[in-house]
Structures are given as C-alpha cells and as structure tokens.
Design a protein around this motif. Structure first.
Motif, PDB file in Angstrom:
ATOM      1  N   GLY A   1     -53.520 -14.481 -50.217  1.00 31.20           N
ATOM      2  CA  GLY A   1     -53.452 -15.124 -48.911  1.00 31.20           C
ATOM      3  C   GLY A   1     -52.259 -14.726 -48.074  1.00 31.20           C
ATOM      4  O   GLY A   1     -52.290 -14.812 -46.849  1.00 31.20           O
ATOM      5  N   LYS A   2     -51.176 -14.291 -48.738  1.00 33.02           N
ATOM      6  CA  LYS A   2     -49.993 -13.884 -47.974  1.00 33.02           C
ATOM      7  C   LYS A   2     -50.135 -12.430 -47.535  1.00 33.02           C
ATOM      8  O   LYS A   2     -50.898 -11.665 -48.121  1.00 33.02           O
ATOM      9  CB  LYS A   2     -48.733 -14.057 -48.811  1.00 33.02           C
ATOM     10  CG  LYS A   2     -48.405 -15.519 -49.081  1.00 33.02           C
ATOM     11  CD  LYS A   2     -47.039 -15.669 -49.739  1.00 33.02           C
ATOM     12  CE  LYS A   2     -46.756 -17.141 -50.014  1.00 33.02           C
ATOM     13  NZ  LYS A   2     -45.487 -17.332 -50.738  1.00 33.02           N
ATOM     14  N   ILE A   3     -49.374 -12.047 -46.519  1.00 27.45           N
ATOM     15  CA  ILE A   3     -49.446 -10.661 -46.085  1.00 27.45           C
ATOM     16  C   ILE A   3     -48.725  -9.779 -47.109  1.00 27.45           C
ATOM     17  O   ILE A   3     -47.849 -10.242 -47.835  1.00 27.45           O
ATOM     18  CB  ILE A   3     -48.827 -10.450 -44.692  1.00 27.45           C
ATOM     19  CG1 ILE A   3     -47.296 -10.428 -44.744  1.00 27.45           C
ATOM     20  CG2 ILE A   3     -49.296 -11.492 -43.692  1.00 27.45           C
ATOM     21  CD1 ILE A   3     -46.717  -9.625 -43.590  1.00 27.45           C
TER      22      ILE A   3
ATOM     23  N   LEU B   1     -53.911  -9.752 -40.646  1.00 29.40           N
ATOM     24  CA  LEU B   1     -52.948  -9.423 -41.710  1.00 29.40           C
ATOM     25  C   LEU B   1     -53.247 -10.097 -43.037  1.00 29.40           C
ATOM     26  O   LEU B   1     -52.692  -9.727 -44.069  1.00 29.40           O
ATOM     27  CB  LEU B   1     -51.521  -9.753 -41.255  1.00 29.40           C
ATOM     28  CG  LEU B   1     -50.953  -8.825 -40.170  1.00 29.40           C
ATOM     29  CD1 LEU B   1     -49.632  -9.367 -39.635  1.00 29.40           C
ATOM     30  CD2 LEU B   1     -50.758  -7.409 -40.706  1.00 29.40           C
ATOM     31  N   SER B   2     -54.119 -11.088 -43.020  1.00 31.22           N
ATOM     32  CA  SER B   2     -54.490 -11.791 -44.262  1.00 31.22           C
ATOM     33  C   SER B   2     -55.872 -12.389 -44.098  1.00 31.22           C
ATOM     34  O   SER B   2     -56.205 -12.875 -43.010  1.00 31.22           O
ATOM     35  CB  SER B   2     -53.481 -12.908 -44.549  1.00 31.22           C
ATOM     36  OG  SER B   2     -54.101 -13.948 -45.295  1.00 31.22           O
TER      37      SER B   2
ATOM     38  N   LEU C   1     -49.833 -21.881 -47.893  1.00 34.96           N
ATOM     39  CA  LEU C   1     -49.472 -20.959 -48.968  1.00 34.96           C
ATOM     40  C   LEU C   1     -48.002 -21.109 -49.364  1.00 34.96           C
ATOM     41  O   LEU C   1     -47.540 -20.473 -50.317  1.00 34.96           O
ATOM     42  CB  LEU C   1     -49.724 -19.514 -48.530  1.00 34.96           C
ATOM     43  CG  LEU C   1     -51.169 -19.205 -48.102  1.00 34.96           C
ATOM     44  CD1 LEU C   1     -51.243 -17.840 -47.429  1.00 34.96           C
ATOM     45  CD2 LEU C   1     -52.099 -19.247 -49.312  1.00 34.96           C
TER      46      LEU C   1
ATOM     47  N   GLU D   1     -50.920 -21.214 -39.622  1.00 35.09           N
ATOM     48  CA  GLU D   1     -52.191 -21.142 -40.363  1.00 35.09           C
ATOM     49  C   GLU D   1     -51.981 -20.689 -41.808  1.00 35.09           C
ATOM     50  O   GLU D   1     -52.910 -20.745 -42.615  1.00 35.09           O
ATOM     51  CB  GLU D   1     -53.154 -20.153 -39.687  1.00 35.09           C
ATOM     52  CG  GLU D   1     -53.554 -20.525 -38.287  1.00 35.09           C
ATOM     53  CD  GLU D   1     -54.621 -21.609 -38.241  1.00 35.09           C
ATOM     54  OE1 GLU D   1     -55.492 -21.622 -39.116  1.00 35.09           O
ATOM     55  OE2 GLU D   1     -54.563 -22.445 -37.318  1.00 35.09           O
ATOM     56  N   LEU D   2     -50.785 -20.189 -42.118  1.00 35.08           N
ATOM     57  CA  LEU D   2     -50.491 -19.744 -43.487  1.00 35.08           C
ATOM     58  C   LEU D   2     -49.586 -20.742 -44.219  1.00 35.08           C
ATOM     59  O   LEU D   2     -49.180 -20.504 -45.357  1.00 35.08           O
ATOM     60  CB  LEU D   2     -49.833 -18.354 -43.469  1.00 35.08           C
ATOM     61  CG  LEU D   2     -50.683 -17.231 -42.851  1.00 35.08           C
ATOM     62  CD1 LEU D   2     -49.870 -15.937 -42.761  1.00 35.08           C
ATOM     63  CD2 LEU D   2     -51.948 -16.989 -43.688  1.00 35.08           C
TER      64      LEU D   2
ATOM     65  N   GLU E   1     -56.745 -15.131 -44.846  1.00 30.33           N
ATOM     66  CA  GLU E   1     -56.562 -16.530 -44.442  1.00 30.33           C
ATOM     67  C   GLU E   1     -56.525 -16.693 -42.921  1.00 30.33           C
ATOM     68  O   GLU E   1     -56.559 -17.806 -42.411  1.00 30.33           O
ATOM     69  CB  GLU E   1     -55.244 -17.073 -45.014  1.00 30.33           C
ATOM     70  CG  GLU E   1     -55.177 -17.096 -46.521  1.00 30.33           C
ATOM     71  CD  GLU E   1     -55.938 -18.262 -47.125  1.00 30.33           C
ATOM     72  OE1 GLU E   1     -55.945 -19.344 -46.527  1.00 30.33           O
ATOM     73  OE2 GLU E   1     -56.540 -18.072 -48.193  1.00 30.33           O
ATOM     74  N   LEU E   2     -56.402 -15.577 -42.205  1.00 31.57           N
ATOM     75  CA  LEU E   2     -56.380 -15.635 -40.738  1.00 31.57           C
ATOM     76  C   LEU E   2     -57.702 -15.159 -40.133  1.00 31.57           C
ATOM     77  O   LEU E   2     -57.835 -15.059 -38.919  1.00 31.57           O
ATOM     78  CB  LEU E   2     -55.214 -14.794 -40.198  1.00 31.57           C
ATOM     79  CG  LEU E   2     -53.813 -15.238 -40.629  1.00 31.57           C
ATOM     80  CD1 LEU E   2     -52.743 -14.255 -40.138  1.00 31.57           C
ATOM     81  CD2 LEU E   2     -53.494 -16.637 -40.102  1.00 31.57           C
TER      82      LEU E   2
END
Lengths: 238, 238
Positions: free
Chosen positions: B149-151, B10-11, A17, A13-14, B13-14
């Motif tokens: 968007g990234k952790i 964790l983000s 990026l 799902e990432l 985006e999730l």
C-alpha cells in the motif's frame, strides 16, 4: 539509545497505513492552510479552530469567532476571510479566535487525531518544527494534505525539506522519505520555479494569488510551532 | 487534436482517485513481479495468469499450470518457482502456461480491471511500453504496485522514466507525474545505487537476490509488451 523514526504520509488517503499512536504528527498544507495558521498565530491570533464543514464554521461564527472559509481555493460567501496568509496577519485579528474550514488541511488534521500530538508545519516555520521534533525525540509522521486525496508537489517538498533537517538524529525505512528528501535536494535552489509547474499553482494562479504563493514558500519567516490542543490550534510553549 | 493524458497512481491504495474507464493502465511492480512477467513472456512462456491467492494458484497447478508463488519476497512451498526473473526465463518453461501469485503486483492488476486495457511495464521493456502508448494515443494511467500500500522508490522511478519518454506527445496535470519525472531525471545516471538505498532493496538483499535486482534494473533488455487478455497475460501483437 535508538533513534526516533520519521515517516512521510504523502496523502491523507494513505493514513491508514501509518500507525499514529504515541507519535507526533506534523500536518502540512503549504498552499495555503498550514501557512495561514503559522502566519496567523505568529501575528497575534489567539487560537485557530479547524472544522470540517462550512456549517460548523458558521456555528462558531455565531459565537463570535472570526470565520475563515475556503473551498476550491476561493473565499466562501459570508465568511470574514478566505485562505490568504496576509488576511490572517491583519492586526485586527490580534487576540481573536478564528474558525477555519479549508479543503484539504482541516481534513488532514481531523484524520490524524490518533496521534499523541499534532503540530502544524509549513516552509514559514520549517526550522522551528525541525527543532521541536529534535527536542522531543519521539517518533514522527509528516502528513501531507495533498489535493483531494492525490499527492501534491508543494507538501511533498516541505516533507522532504523537513526530513533533511532531521538527518542523523532520526531514522527511517520509508521510500517516501527517500523520494521526498531527494526531490527537495534537487529543487531547493528554486522552489518557486518548480512549484509554479505544479497543478495546484496553476489552479491558484488562475485565482490571482501569486503573492500568497510566493509568501508561503518563504523559509523560516516565523519561529513558532502551532500545536493542536483539544479543538483549537495555539502556539506551542515548548 | 488534443494530446492524450497520462497520470501516475503511486499506490494501488490511491486507485479510487483515478478514473480508469476507457484508459490504458500500465502496471509496474519492478521488484519483481512485472519484471518476471516481461522476462518470462519474452523467453517463450505461453501465458501468465495472475491470481490473488495461493489457493487459486494451487487450483490452476492441479490443471497443469506451472506455479509461481511468492509471499514477502520468498518462494512458497509446493510451487515450482518463486519470483526470480531468471527462473521465469528457463527454457523448460517455453510454451507453458504459468500461474503467478505475488504480494503486490497481482493485486495492482486485479484492482485495475475497470480499464479498457492493462499492459505490463518494467525497466526491462521501458521503450516498448512507451512506443505502444504513443501508437495507441489513448489516455494512460501508470499504476505502481508499491509495497503493501505504501509507495516505493523503484516503481516510482519506472513511472518517472516512462512519462519522460511520453513528453511532448502526452499531457498531464498531475503532481505525481512532475515528482516522479524529476526523481528519475536526477537518479537515472545510477539507478542501482539509488535503489539500493530503498526499503525493498534492503528487504530483498537480505534474501540474497541482488542479481535479480540488478537484472530488473536493466533498461530495454526486451521489446515485448505483455497485455492482460481475460484472465491471462500474453504478448501483445500490436
């Protein structure tokens, strides 16, 4: 000469990026899709074709492929085998073409198609994958299959184990690399105990496949590197 | 009585993988948005309104709000303050309304609107947030703001610190909880050294704000819990 970079994508799902073009993707779905692929190809299976749907799996079975079908950890009716590495290692499959459709692993491969090449990683071939990346010296992204989009412990730990083997040769600026590498460093002395606390272990243990899990956590049992070529996964000759 | 559950996202985006309805969301953007909010409200700011765009920030400034504007770690021209916790603690802001628009934190709050309530967490108010959740006993999701968007390491560590404080009272089945909790356990003895290896630290250190970072890693400096009420964040009275 600049060091090549390595990134970790903790969940498909990432993936949006991460820029994949020109890079090598390592797909990891330790419990159990990529462990099965490594064990199967190392044991003589000619090729493994990952497909997204059961219907595509059945179409290739009609053409003579051995069908491996799993959903939610269980073998799908009508398929020859499920998702146990032991069934992939059966001598009867030697030289055969296999089609596989699993919950998360197949989808991680399909979503990584923009990469220059996709290879398959698991604890079972950890050092072989590290050696392959070091020889190629091209930028790499480790894609963890996760569980239905969420991160999982076993794929995160595999990614951490792999980046630790790349230290000094690759560079990174990704916090996921720091976190996964540190986690692996702290858990490596007893991977099985740590992973037995994970959500996926609990799901799979209910299905009675603890032996599979113990096998999938063996490090460097095999020295092959599977690579995606067209629609198939075969043993890399590099 | 069933234990309430806690999850870690964790983000942002999730976030679509987490069901928020009826739950309490804790938003964490340790470097530096939520640390600023905690420090500012604890120091007398009346309310802080997070908005997504600089334009919305300017509109509220025209109505008399103090404007806090940050993009990519830097103060935006025309705004009164940037994203340093020290500027939020200025006695001149006491009793004032502040509008803030930051890179990741604001967006994490906006994306969490489906929750029953949204509270604001940072190392600065870690124990206060844990106590609040224990009193409420409702299901909780810790949402890390991450970096584009990234952790990121610092928000992951905050989430790990918080779940460790909830052990025994909350339950989980999420591998992100295991991973973050374990990371915090291993890094807590020297948070600053570990976070100084992170990507965001490197970015911010280049901007010359190491003092901010050291402050944001102080644990339990304040005992307030900020809560989102309508468009504003204020000190919770619970």
């Amino acid at each position: 000469m600049n060091k090549p970079t390595v990134e970790i994508c903790l969940s498909p799902e990432l993936l949006h990026l991460h820029q994949l073009t020109g890079k090598t993707v390592v797909v990891a779905d330790v419990l159990r899709a990529t462990s099965c692929i490594v064990a199967g190809l190392a044991s003589g299976i000619a090729s493994i074709t990952p497909v997204a749907t059961l219907e595509e799996g059945r179409q290739l079975m009609a053409k003579g492929y051995i069908g491996a079908g799993e959903r939610d950890g269980k073998q799908v009716e009508g398929f020859h085998i499920g998702n146990s590495p032991f069934s992939y290692m059966s001598p009867q499959l030697s030289g055969k073409k296999v089609v596989t459709t699993t919950t998360n692993g197949t989808q991680a491969i399909q979503k990584s198609r923009a990469a220059a090449q996709i290879i398959i990683g698991a604890f079972l071939n950890l050092s072989a994958v590290a050696l392959y990346l070091k020889k190629q010296r091209c930028d790499a992204v480790i894609v963890c299959a996760g569980w239905k989009g969420k991160i999982n412990l076993e794929d995160t730990l595999f990614a951490g184990a792999l980046v630790r083997k790349l230290e000094g040769i690759f560079q990174w600026e990704d916090d996921a690399v720091l976190a996964a590498g540190e986690l692996y460093a702290n858990m490596q002395m007893d991977l099985h105990a740590h992973i037995s606390r994970s959500s996926h272990y609990q799901r799979l243990a209910k299905l009675g496949i603890k032996e599979d899990i113990r096998f999938c956590l063996e490090i460097d049992r095999f020295s092959i590197v599977p690579i995606v070529v067209g629609e198939e996964i075969v043993v890399s000759q590099n």
